[in-house]
Motif scaffolding. Structure first.
Motif, mmCIF file in Angstrom:
data_model
loop_
_atom_site.group_PDB
_atom_site.id
_atom_site.type_symbol
_atom_site.label_atom_id
_atom_site.label_comp_id
_atom_site.label_asym_id
_atom_site.label_seq_id
_atom_site.Cartn_x
_atom_site.Cartn_y
_atom_site.Cartn_z
ATOM 1 N N GLU A 148 0.831 -1.217 0.000
ATOM 2 C CA GLU A 148 0.000 0.000 0.000
ATOM 3 C C GLU A 148 0.865 1.266 0.000
ATOM 4 O O GLU A 148 0.574 2.252 0.682
ATOM 5 C CB GLU A 148 -0.951 0.014 1.209
ATOM 6 C CG GLU A 148 -1.937 -1.126 1.235
ATOM 7 C CD GLU A 148 -3.014 -1.023 0.159
ATOM 8 O OE1 GLU A 148 -3.208 0.075 -0.380
ATOM 9 O OE2 GLU A 148 -3.661 -2.046 -0.130
ATOM 10 N N ALA A 149 1.931 1.233 -0.794
ATOM 11 C CA ALA A 149 2.909 2.322 -0.769
ATOM 12 C C ALA A 149 2.360 3.631 -1.321
ATOM 13 O O ALA A 149 2.967 4.695 -1.107
ATOM 14 C CB ALA A 149 4.162 1.921 -1.547
ATOM 15 N N PRO A 209 6.222 11.406 0.467
ATOM 16 C CA PRO A 209 7.581 11.322 -0.088
ATOM 17 C C PRO A 209 8.639 11.132 0.994
ATOM 18 O O PRO A 209 9.613 10.397 0.791
ATOM 19 C CB PRO A 209 7.748 12.672 -0.801
ATOM 20 C CG PRO A 209 6.355 13.055 -1.203
ATOM 21 C CD PRO A 209 5.491 12.588 -0.066
ATOM 22 N N GLU A 210 8.430 11.753 2.160
ATOM 23 C CA GLU A 210 9.397 11.607 3.259
ATOM 24 C C GLU A 210 9.395 10.177 3.795
ATOM 25 O O GLU A 210 10.455 9.613 4.100
ATOM 26 C CB GLU A 210 9.065 12.594 4.385
ATOM 27 C CG GLU A 210 9.234 14.065 4.021
ATOM 28 C CD GLU A 210 8.103 14.600 3.157
ATOM 29 O OE1 GLU A 210 8.300 15.645 2.499
ATOM 30 O OE2 GLU A 210 7.019 13.959 3.116
ATOM 31 N N VAL A 223 -1.654 3.532 -7.496
ATOM 32 C CA VAL A 223 -1.693 4.995 -7.464
ATOM 33 C C VAL A 223 -3.090 5.545 -7.726
ATOM 34 O O VAL A 223 -3.312 6.753 -7.637
ATOM 35 C CB VAL A 223 -0.697 5.599 -8.482
ATOM 36 C CG1 VAL A 223 0.739 5.333 -8.057
ATOM 37 C CG2 VAL A 223 -0.952 5.072 -9.892
ATOM 38 N N THR A 224 -4.049 4.667 -8.022
ATOM 39 C CA THR A 224 -5.432 5.138 -8.199
ATOM 40 C C THR A 224 -6.234 5.039 -6.904
ATOM 41 O O THR A 224 -7.408 5.404 -6.881
ATOM 42 C CB THR A 224 -6.159 4.330 -9.295
ATOM 43 O OG1 THR A 224 -6.375 2.991 -8.846
ATOM 44 C CG2 THR A 224 -5.351 4.315 -10.581
ATOM 45 N N GLN A 225 -5.619 4.547 -5.828
ATOM 46 C CA GLN A 225 -6.327 4.393 -4.555
ATOM 47 C C GLN A 225 -5.528 5.039 -3.425
ATOM 48 O O GLN A 225 -5.079 4.367 -2.497
ATOM 49 C CB GLN A 225 -6.600 2.914 -4.255
ATOM 50 C CG GLN A 225 -7.542 2.263 -5.239
ATOM 51 C CD GLN A 225 -7.994 0.881 -4.784
ATOM 52 O OE1 GLN A 225 -7.927 0.541 -3.615
ATOM 53 N NE2 GLN A 225 -8.461 0.079 -5.721
ATOM 54 N N ILE A 226 -5.361 6.327 -3.515
ATOM 55 C CA ILE A 226 -4.580 7.060 -2.520
ATOM 56 C C ILE A 226 -5.503 7.585 -1.433
ATOM 57 O O ILE A 226 -6.508 8.237 -1.714
ATOM 58 C CB ILE A 226 -3.816 8.222 -3.196
ATOM 59 C CG1 ILE A 226 -2.823 7.661 -4.221
ATOM 60 C CG2 ILE A 226 -3.092 9.072 -2.150
ATOM 61 C CD1 ILE A 226 -2.158 8.717 -5.073
ATOM 62 N N ASP A 227 -5.164 7.278 -0.170
ATOM 63 C CA ASP A 227 -5.985 7.683 0.971
ATOM 64 C C ASP A 227 -5.348 8.797 1.797
ATOM 65 O O ASP A 227 -5.777 9.060 2.922
ATOM 66 C CB ASP A 227 -6.240 6.479 1.891
ATOM 67 C CG ASP A 227 -6.992 5.369 1.181
ATOM 68 O OD1 ASP A 227 -7.995 5.680 0.511
ATOM 69 O OD2 ASP A 227 -6.574 4.201 1.281
ATOM 70 N N LEU A 228 -4.315 9.429 1.257
ATOM 71 C CA LEU A 228 -3.624 10.489 1.991
ATOM 72 C C LEU A 228 -4.505 11.736 2.098
ATOM 73 O O LEU A 228 -5.385 11.955 1.264
ATOM 74 C CB LEU A 228 -2.319 10.853 1.282
ATOM 75 C CG LEU A 228 -1.233 9.764 1.283
ATOM 76 C CD1 LEU A 228 -0.144 10.113 0.286
ATOM 77 C CD2 LEU A 228 -0.659 9.588 2.687
ATOM 78 N N PRO A 229 -4.271 12.562 3.118
ATOM 79 C CA PRO A 229 -5.040 13.812 3.230
ATOM 80 C C PRO A 229 -4.845 14.681 1.995
ATOM 81 O O PRO A 229 -3.803 14.630 1.331
ATOM 82 C CB PRO A 229 -4.433 14.482 4.480
ATOM 83 C CG PRO A 229 -3.809 13.370 5.255
ATOM 84 C CD PRO A 229 -3.333 12.375 4.240
ATOM 85 N N PRO A 232 1.251 14.785 -1.296
ATOM 86 C CA PRO A 232 1.609 13.983 -2.466
ATOM 87 C C PRO A 232 1.927 12.544 -2.079
ATOM 88 O O PRO A 232 2.374 12.270 -0.960
ATOM 89 C CB PRO A 232 2.854 14.693 -3.019
ATOM 90 C CG PRO A 232 3.445 15.405 -1.844
ATOM 91 C CD PRO A 232 2.291 15.786 -0.965
ATOM 92 N N SER A 233 1.683 11.624 -2.978
ATOM 93 C CA SER A 233 1.979 10.210 -2.730
ATOM 94 C C SER A 233 3.452 9.929 -2.978
ATOM 95 O O SER A 233 3.995 10.259 -4.031
ATOM 96 C CB SER A 233 1.133 9.323 -3.641
ATOM 97 O OG SER A 233 1.594 7.994 -3.618
ATOM 98 N N GLY A 234 4.096 9.310 -2.011
ATOM 99 C CA GLY A 234 5.500 8.954 -2.168
ATOM 100 C C GLY A 234 5.735 7.979 -3.299
ATOM 101 O O GLY A 234 6.796 7.986 -3.934
#
Length: 337
Positions: free
Chosen positions: A239-240, A245-246, A267-273, A277-279
């Motif tokens: 689930e990377a 990015p950090e 990359v189509t299932q990003i749960d970040l606020p 950005p997605s790492g």
């Protein structure tokens, strides 16, 4: 020669082969061949295929039969999915043969063998063998995590590594993790459960508690990796897409001597606020061209769950393209990404 004047080509099968083995129960595999070659007329007579139709399709069918015979020669049974995927590979004219893909064994446990089922999956598994860090990027159901787990267990069994480390971010819980009931293990268990489930498919269940207690297998949240150097280990980050990015940099720099890393995500299932950005998306640009790092791209054609899952993945992809258009969003204010 057929009644309408078309030439008939005869494919003769080895006499020792039972035709039932190739045709499948209730002729299921024969129907798969007929569906894959709708412009051919197929007739089975004894141990022969009598085929009429376009020459190119006849040649392709003959190659398909050769590939299926090679698979059967290894003792592996065939199913409809194997026939359809073999046809797709032959039509794509790839340098890899379908039989090479379908007979590649990664791990066997309790009478069950784990192997790639598509060409992209085989290339992904080969990349894991050849590179220190591999990325498996693709939608749900493409086997990216499951195959990486199988490679990890195989590496442990053959003593290529001394331990397996499985990790994933618990981003879905966010800051609420501390408010969940139970011990720390109780809190994080729901986010690691998919890794445990895959592990139970590949390792004798009664040995898992012993391996976990000894640290031979470790399943932990990504935050537990900070400050460590992971030597002689097979490390999987699942689930990377939900890493910053950090966090991605932190994880990759844990790499120690004799270690191998596999990073998987969609990359189509990003749960970040929002705004984070997605790492996983960023690292593709940062590490592009770096030796000993490989990015494997899997897609809806590599989905090995129910066939409908691939159709769902494709439908969502088309919907995402539509709703990502500024003009489409202005025309349909109700659409949301």
């Amino acid at each position: 020669m057929t009644d309408d004047g078309r030439p008939t080509h005869i494919i003769v099968l080895p006499p020792e082969l039972s035709m039932v083995t190739l045709l499948g129960p209730r002729d299921e595999l024969l129907r798969a061949m007929e569906n894959s070659f709708p412009h051919l007329d197929l007739l089975v007579r004894g141990n022969e295929f009598h085929v009429s139709g376009a020459g190119s399709d006849v040649a392709l069918l003959e190659r398909l039969v050769d590939e299926l015979l090679l698979v059967l020669g290894t003792g592996q049974p065939l199913n409809r999915d194997a026939v359809e995927r073999s046809v797709s590979m032959l039509r794509a004219q790839t340098k890899e043969r379908p039989a090479d893909v379908l007979t590649m064994n990664i791990l066997s446990n309790r009478g069950r063998t784990i192997r790639p089922k598509t060409l992209n999956q085989k290339r992904y598994v080969d990349a894991i063998d050849k590179n220190t860090i591999s990325f498996g990027i693709g939608p749900a159901g493409t086997g990216k995590t499951y195959l990486a787990m199988a490679k990890a267990v195989a590496a442990l069994q053959t003593k290529q590594v001394s331990r397996i480390i499985l990790t994933r971010p618990a981003v879905e819980a966010g800051e609420r993790l501390g408010f969940l009931p139970g011990t720390l293990n109780d809190k994080i268990d729901p986010y690691l459960r998919p890794l445990y489930d895959a592990l139970h498919d590949m390792v004798d269940p009664e040995s898992i508690p012993r391996l976990l207690a000894a640290g031979t297998i470790e399943v932990a949240p990504l935050g537990y990796m900070r400050g460590r150097t992971l030597n002689d280990a097979f490390i999987i980050l699942d689930e990377a897409q939900n890493t910053s990015p950090e966090q991605m940099k932190m994880f990759l720099t844990r790499l120690g001597f004799g270690a191998k890393m596999v990073v998987t995500g969609d990359v189509t299932q990003i749960d970040l606020p929002a705004g984070t950005p997605s790492g996983l998306k960023v690292v593709q640009e940062i590490l592009d061209g770096v030796d000993d790092v490989y990015f494997a791209e899997l897609n809806s054609h590599d989905v090995v769950r129910h066939s409908l899952v691939g159709a769902i993945v494709e439908a969502y992809g088309r919907w995402d393209q539509l709703t990502s258009s500024p003009a489409a969003r202005r025309a349909s204010p109700g659409l949301r990404r």
